[in-house]
Write a protein that holds these residues in place. Structure first.
Motif, PDB file in Angstrom:
ATOM      1  N   LEU A  25      -1.710  -1.116  -2.077  1.00  0.00           N
ATOM      2  CA  LEU A  25      -1.076   0.095  -2.598  1.00  0.00           C
ATOM      3  C   LEU A  25      -1.312   1.291  -1.686  1.00  0.00           C
ATOM      4  CD1 LEU A  25      -1.685  -0.090  -6.465  1.00  0.00           C
ATOM      5  CD2 LEU A  25       0.404  -0.591  -5.198  1.00  0.00           C
ATOM      6  N   VAL A  26      -2.521   1.415  -1.163  1.00  0.00           N
ATOM      7  CA  VAL A  26      -2.810   2.522  -0.244  1.00  0.00           C
ATOM      8  C   VAL A  26      -1.956   2.388   1.005  1.00  0.00           C
ATOM      9  CG1 VAL A  26      -4.564   3.517   1.275  1.00  0.00           C
ATOM     10  CG2 VAL A  26      -5.119   2.991  -1.102  1.00  0.00           C
ATOM     11  N   ASP A  27      -1.893   1.192   1.557  1.00  0.00           N
ATOM     12  CA  ASP A  27      -1.132   0.954   2.781  1.00  0.00           C
ATOM     13  C   ASP A  27       0.342   1.277   2.599  1.00  0.00           C
ATOM     14  OD1 ASP A  27      -0.593   0.016   5.405  1.00  0.00           O
ATOM     15  OD2 ASP A  27      -0.060  -1.945   4.620  1.00  0.00           O
ATOM     16  N   ILE A  28       0.914   0.847   1.487  1.00  0.00           N
ATOM     17  CA  ILE A  28       2.359   0.965   1.290  1.00  0.00           C
ATOM     18  C   ILE A  28       2.770   2.304   0.679  1.00  0.00           C
ATOM     19  CG2 ILE A  28       4.329  -0.042   0.052  1.00  0.00           C
ATOM     20  CD1 ILE A  28       2.847  -2.742   0.230  1.00  0.00           C
ATOM     21  N   ILE A  29       1.962   2.828  -0.239  1.00  0.00           N
ATOM     22  CA  ILE A  29       2.386   3.980  -1.034  1.00  0.00           C
ATOM     23  C   ILE A  29       1.665   5.276  -0.687  1.00  0.00           C
ATOM     24  CG2 ILE A  29       2.505   4.895  -3.405  1.00  0.00           C
ATOM     25  CD1 ILE A  29       2.962   2.033  -4.348  1.00  0.00           C
ATOM     26  N   ARG A  30       0.352   5.201  -0.389  1.00  0.00           N
ATOM     27  CA  ARG A  30      -0.429   6.429  -0.216  1.00  0.00           C
ATOM     28  C   ARG A  30      -1.410   6.281   0.944  1.00  0.00           C
ATOM     29  NH1 ARG A  30       0.424  11.681  -2.157  1.00  0.00           N
ATOM     30  NH2 ARG A  30      -1.557  12.726  -2.544  1.00  0.00           N
ATOM     31  N   PRO A  31      -0.916   6.187   2.189  1.00  0.00           N
ATOM     32  CA  PRO A  31      -1.819   6.021   3.335  1.00  0.00           C
ATOM     33  C   PRO A  31      -2.845   7.136   3.485  1.00  0.00           C
ATOM     34  CG  PRO A  31       0.458   5.574   3.961  1.00  0.00           C
ATOM     35  CD  PRO A  31       0.499   6.160   2.585  1.00  0.00           C
ATOM     36  N   SER A  32      -2.557   8.311   2.946  1.00  0.00           N
ATOM     37  CA  SER A  32      -3.500   9.427   3.059  1.00  0.00           C
ATOM     38  C   SER A  32      -4.853   9.087   2.432  1.00  0.00           C
ATOM     39  CB  SER A  32      -2.927  10.685   2.394  1.00  0.00           C
ATOM     40  OG  SER A  32      -2.632  10.458   1.023  1.00  0.00           O
ATOM     41  N   VAL A  48     -16.195   3.225  11.762  1.00  0.00           N
ATOM     42  CA  VAL A  48     -15.199   2.606  10.895  1.00  0.00           C
ATOM     43  C   VAL A  48     -14.210   1.784  11.716  1.00  0.00           C
ATOM     44  CG1 VAL A  48     -13.426   2.989   9.148  1.00  0.00           C
ATOM     45  CG2 VAL A  48     -15.412   4.516   9.271  1.00  0.00           C
ATOM     46  N   ILE A  49     -13.988   0.563  11.294  1.00  0.00           N
ATOM     47  CA  ILE A  49     -12.956  -0.268  11.898  1.00  0.00           C
ATOM     48  C   ILE A  49     -11.991  -0.713  10.806  1.00  0.00           C
ATOM     49  CG2 ILE A  49     -14.517  -1.066  13.729  1.00  0.00           C
ATOM     50  CD1 ILE A  49     -14.553  -3.782  12.234  1.00  0.00           C
ATOM     51  N   VAL A  50     -10.762  -0.944  11.202  1.00  0.00           N
ATOM     52  CA  VAL A  50      -9.740  -1.393  10.250  1.00  0.00           C
ATOM     53  C   VAL A  50      -9.100  -2.651  10.830  1.00  0.00           C
ATOM     54  CG1 VAL A  50      -7.721  -0.758   8.894  1.00  0.00           C
ATOM     55  CG2 VAL A  50      -9.337   1.013   9.605  1.00  0.00           C
ATOM     56  N   PRO A  51      -9.690  -3.809  10.573  1.00  0.00           N
ATOM     57  CA  PRO A  51      -9.137  -5.052  11.127  1.00  0.00           C
ATOM     58  C   PRO A  51      -7.808  -5.409  10.481  1.00  0.00           C
ATOM     59  CG  PRO A  51     -10.905  -5.540   9.594  1.00  0.00           C
ATOM     60  CD  PRO A  51     -10.880  -4.052   9.748  1.00  0.00           C
ATOM     61  N   SER A  52      -7.068  -6.263  11.147  1.00  0.00           N
ATOM     62  CA  SER A  52      -5.824  -6.766  10.573  1.00  0.00           C
ATOM     63  C   SER A  52      -6.144  -7.446   9.247  1.00  0.00           C
ATOM     64  CB  SER A  52      -5.171  -7.755  11.539  1.00  0.00           C
ATOM     65  OG  SER A  52      -3.979  -8.284  10.991  1.00  0.00           O
ATOM     66  N   GLN A  53      -5.376  -7.103   8.218  1.00  0.00           N
ATOM     67  CA  GLN A  53      -5.713  -7.596   6.880  1.00  0.00           C
ATOM     68  C   GLN A  53      -4.472  -7.694   6.016  1.00  0.00           C
ATOM     69  OE1 GLN A  53      -7.600  -4.011   4.583  1.00  0.00           O
ATOM     70  NE2 GLN A  53      -8.020  -3.684   6.759  1.00  0.00           N
TER      71      GLN A  53
END
Length: 268
Positions: A25-32, A48-53
């Motif tokens: 939901l964060v990724d699609i609707i509310r990236p902020s 902080v890292i953000v791996p492919s998920q």
């Protein structure tokens, strides 16, 4: 923004490597919300890292599709393998990582051990800041009166209750008021809202009444799904109450449109 850690908090000899589980939901609707989470974690001294998920697997798990849920769980476990911690800005997804991944692989010794290790290092965002990193205060400002809704999974599965309130109490300009039924479900429940629309609407109608009764101008929560459900009902009933994820307030990133608003303001 600088986060102040408690003197009695954990002593770290190196910068912890924190993997951010962004959530669908964060990724699609509310990236902020994701950007706010990164800011909070970095200000608290994390790398902080953000791996492919992809999805945590909760919808499949709740639907009884354990095969798909296990496939998604393994993807997550592998993606975050080299992280010291895994943090999600969601009590619901966090609950899936912490409580249900081990259950998925019970009876499969090798995979069960990996799932247990993954669960042990996984946390909901605000509880991680307070309980693990020892953050006591954030340097943020929000001019308004807010009410905090306790999302079911965060509260009941992960014990997220006092942590957001503790940090919100230190936000300059913010007045925190309590809902009469802060711990009562908002009616979202993921697939529940889709499968049982009339019942979900009846539940969220009571939640909307509670929010209006608190005389708050903004409702906060730690789960975007709950916020979307609550503000959707409020807007349909003509309420001006705004909705924001608690991370946006704590990170000082609440100057843009609230949830459900366009750049021009609330939808008419």
């Amino acid at each position: 923004m600088n986060a102040t850690a408690a003197s009695e908090g954990p002593t770290r000899t190196s910068q912890p490597r924190v993997g951010l589980f962004v959530t669908c939901l964060v990724d699609i609707i509310r990236p902020s919300v994701g950007f706010a989470a990164v800011k909070l974690l970095e200000d608290a001294g994390c790398k902080v890292i953000v791996p492919s998920q992809t999805c945590c697997g909760q919808p499949a798990y709740n639907s009884g599709d354990r095969a798909t849920a296990k496939t998604l769980a393994l993807q997550a476990i592998e993606a975050f393998e080299d992280c010291d911690y895994v943090v999600a800005p969601s009590g619901s997804c966090g609950g899936m990582l912490v409580k249900h991944y081990p259950d998925l692989f019970a009876g499969e010794p090798d995979l069960a051990e990996r799932a247990e290790r993954f669960a042990e290092k996984s946390h909901e965002l605000v509880s991680f800041l307070v309980d693990v990193l020892g953050v006591q205060k954030v340097a943020a400002r929000y001019d308004g009166t807010v009410a905090y809704h306790d999302s079911c999974a965060g509260l009941r599965e992960l014990g997220v209750k006092t942590q957001p309130r503790r940090l919100l109490a230190g936000v300059e300009g913010l007045t925190l008021v309590e809902l009469d039924q802060a711990e009562t479900c908002c009616g979202f429940g993921g697939l529940f809202a889709a499968k049982y629309g009339e019942l979900s609407n009846a539940i969220v109608a009571r939640k909307a009444d509670d929010i209006r009764g608190a005389k708050a101008d903004t409702v906060l929560a730690g789960d975007l799904g709950c916020l979307l459900n609550m503000v959707g009902k409020l807007q349909r009933e003509g309420s001006a109450v705004k909705a924001r994820h608690v991370a946006e307030i704590l990170a000082g990133m609440a100057d843009g449109p609230a949830i459900g608003e366009s750049q021009k303001g609330p939808r008419q």
